[in-house]
Design an enzyme around this catalytic site. Structure first.
Site, PDB file in Angstrom:
ATOM      1  N   GLN A  80       0.825  -1.149  -0.072  1.00 20.62           N
ATOM      2  CA  GLN A  80      -0.074   0.182   0.110  1.00 20.62           C
ATOM      3  C   GLN A  80       1.035   1.217  -0.215  1.00 20.62           C
ATOM      4  O   GLN A  80       1.874   1.242   0.157  1.00 20.62           O
ATOM      5  CB  GLN A  80      -0.943   0.020   1.272  1.00 20.62           C
ATOM      6  CG  GLN A  80      -1.927  -0.932   1.081  1.00 20.62           C
ATOM      7  CD  GLN A  80      -3.062  -0.829   2.123  1.00 20.62           C
ATOM      8  OE1 GLN A  80      -3.194  -1.406   3.360  1.00 20.62           O
ATOM      9  NE2 GLN A  80      -3.849   0.219   1.905  1.00 20.62           N
ATOM     10  N   HIS A  81       0.265   2.305  -0.502  1.00 22.13           N
ATOM     11  CA  HIS A  81       0.729   3.790  -0.175  1.00 22.13           C
ATOM     12  C   HIS A  81       1.849   4.187  -1.094  1.00 22.13           C
ATOM     13  O   HIS A  81       1.996   5.356  -1.100  1.00 22.13           O
ATOM     14  CB  HIS A  81       1.321   3.853   1.211  1.00 22.13           C
ATOM     15  CG  HIS A  81       0.511   3.374   2.315  1.00 22.13           C
ATOM     16  ND1 HIS A  81      -0.952   3.747   2.301  1.00 22.13           N
ATOM     17  CD2 HIS A  81       0.834   2.752   3.339  1.00 22.13           C
ATOM     18  CE1 HIS A  81      -1.547   3.107   3.475  1.00 22.13           C
ATOM     19  NE2 HIS A  81      -0.407   2.485   4.187  1.00 22.13           N
ATOM     20  N   ASP A 243      -2.225  -5.065  -0.016  1.00 24.25           N
ATOM     21  CA  ASP A 243      -1.984  -6.192   0.624  1.00 24.25           C
ATOM     22  C   ASP A 243      -2.968  -6.626   2.055  1.00 24.25           C
ATOM     23  O   ASP A 243      -3.184  -7.731   2.255  1.00 24.25           O
ATOM     24  CB  ASP A 243      -0.625  -6.414   0.751  1.00 24.25           C
ATOM     25  CG  ASP A 243       0.053  -5.234   1.522  1.00 24.25           C
ATOM     26  OD1 ASP A 243      -0.692  -4.416   1.927  1.00 24.25           O
ATOM     27  OD2 ASP A 243       1.471  -5.227   1.800  1.00 24.25           O
TER      28      ASP A 243
END
Length: 496
Positions: A80-81, A243
């Protein structure tokens, strides 16, 4: 047959599942390189992900022993991110800046202030911006690399980028979008006004990908990607997700009463909620789930990344490291490690460094230092669990995933530190399995069958041999160790 892909920090993993037979047929992985620099910079080239995906997918299909023409859909999970900013030709303007990058901490602090502090963030986004979210990475790129910033045509996350490479479509779904910092997690929509605070020159309608529902396909596999992967063109590609969201699906955590805990590079704790959640703690993120509903989540940044550093320092393999941990007493002979090698998100200490407390001439041994690293990571997860407050009261069981979950000593430590029952799914690559299950759910949705709960019921099985029950004496001992951990945390970082 369905394929699940998980593009993580350290590797890309691929699984092939047979839904009708409820079997995992094949799996494979390929490693990634991480570019780490002084100051908290942590980046990767997206080209690595494509190379790793191709190698792992071809090997997994070969191990499954199936005809590639039997594959019906692919689902992608991603770390992520991460910021993947593309130019008009679809090429990255800069290496992907990852979730664990803390170089952008000053930009994040500035954004939180400009949005009105924690209260302003909650009002606009349903969560509080944290270092590591995508927003501060965009602000950093604007200031530090204005030439690259000026070429941005699209802002994607890692799993969005893989979907783009597979299908040619620039789309996003609510679960992964929740961690960008310019998405309202309650109403499931982009916040154009927040992006304007971050990047006033960018047109949100142009640079933000089209939002799709979790059950909606991202597209179909384009010809060039199909030829590179060795599978037929036109295979459905599901929405995919972050995830953590797909790891929740892969552990059956799609209803209240369960908690998923990941002992990966980072550590995550998440529990399903049918409604948006605003916690008393700003460290609990009100993320959307990638199957509907919400997934309140806490993330610590140093778990297997911390134990690996200590293990490699001593030149130990995993078996030898486990032996050292088992040889040391609970509490590591009085040593407390705050393993903040990558800074820390929970507690909010993005610029913190790792430290050791309680060293004496008698307790400095390999065994104690190895155990202190594992205990420090696990005690940090207990601190994160406490941030959930009443949200965790109905949890019956912790389902443990990630590389650290393969360690019997670590499983027992989690049970004893949290005072909870712990068990691993039979398939420990839960995010890849969750991606495959979501792909099957998405593919079968068009045929009027295949509800996700039924898919999870049949394909998410538990490894009963991995089950760990808390030992009352150990729980009491760890309560004392945790008190010491909190004291050190308060003395070194003023965290209460």
């Amino acid at each position: 047959m369905y394929i699940g892909v998980d593009c993580g920090t350290q590797s890309t993993k691929v699984v092939v599942i047979d839904v009708d037979g409820a079997r995992l047929l094949g799996e494979a992985s390929r490693p990634h390189r991480l570019d780490e620099q002084v100051g908290g910079r942590r980046e990767q080239s997206p080209a690595q992900w494509i190379e790793a995906l191709g190698g792992a997918l071809r090997e997994a299909v070969s191990r499954a022993g199936i005809d590639a023409r039997a594959i019906r859909a692919i689902g992608v999970s991603g770390q992520q991110h991460g910021l993947v900013a593309l130019d008009a030709a679809g090429e990255p303007v800069h290496p992907a800046k990852l979730w664990c990058d803390t170089e952008t901490a000053p930009w994040n602090a500035d954004l939180v202030e400009r949005l009105g502090g924690e209260a302003g963030c909650l009002e606009r986004l349903g969560l509080v911006l944290q270092t590591g979210y995508t927003a501060s990475k965009v602000a950093w790129l604007r200031e530090v690399h204005p030439e690259a910033y000026g070429r941005i045509a699209t802002l994607l996350l890692p799993h969005d980028y893989l979907n783009f490479w597979l299908t040619g479509e620039r789309v996003a779904e609510a679960g992964d979008a929740s961690g960008t910092g310019y998405f309202d997690t309650r109403t499931r929509c982009w916040r154009h006004d927040v992006l304007a605070e971050i990047a006033p020159e960018l047109d949100p309608a142009r640079v933000l990908p089209r939002l799709i529902e979790s059950r909606e396909p991202a597209g179909t596999l384009r010809g060039a990607a199909a030829r590179e992967l060795g599978v037929p063109e036109g295979i459905l590609v599901s929405s995919g997700g972050g995830d953590n969201m797909l790891g929740a699906i892969g552990t059956g955590n799609i209803r209240p009463g369960l908690m998923t805990l990941s002992l990966g590079t980072s550590g995550t704790l998440c529990a399903y909620s049918p409604d948006p959640v605003v916690s008393d703690s700003a460290m609990v993120a009100n993320f959307c789930a990638s199957h509907g509903g919400w997934l309140p989540l806490v993330c610590t940044m140093n778990v297997t990344s911390a134990t690996t550093r200590v293990r490699e320092l001593f030149g130990l393999d995993l078996a030898a490291f486990g032996e050292r941990v088992a040889a040391a007493p609970i509490g590591a002979g009085g040593i407390t490690m705050l393993p903040f090698f990558n800074g820390e998100r929970v507690p909010m200490l993005p610029e913190a460094t790792a430290s050791l407390d309680g060293l004496t001439g008698l307790n400095v041994t390999q065994a104690n230092l190895c155990r202190a690293a594992m205990e420090g990571a696990t005690l940090g997860l207990r601190y994160g669990l406490e941030q959930f407050g009443s949200l965790a009261e109905g949890v019956r069981e912790i389902r443990l995933i990630g590389g650290g979950a393969r360690s019997a000593a670590w499983r027992q430590m989690v049970a004893d530190v949290t005072g909870s029952r712990v068990v691993c799914p039979a398939v420990t690559d839960a995010a890849a399995l969750g991606a495959a299950l979501q792909a099957a759910w998405c593919h079968r949705a068009g045929k009027g069958d295949g509800e996700l709960a039924e898919l999870c019921e049949r394909l998410v099985t538990l490894d009963e041999a991995s089950r760990a029950e808390p030992d009352a004496n150990h729980v009491a001992a760890y309560d004392r160790v945790y008190t010491r951990y909190r004291r050190v945390l308060a003395e070194r970082h003023a965290v209460t």
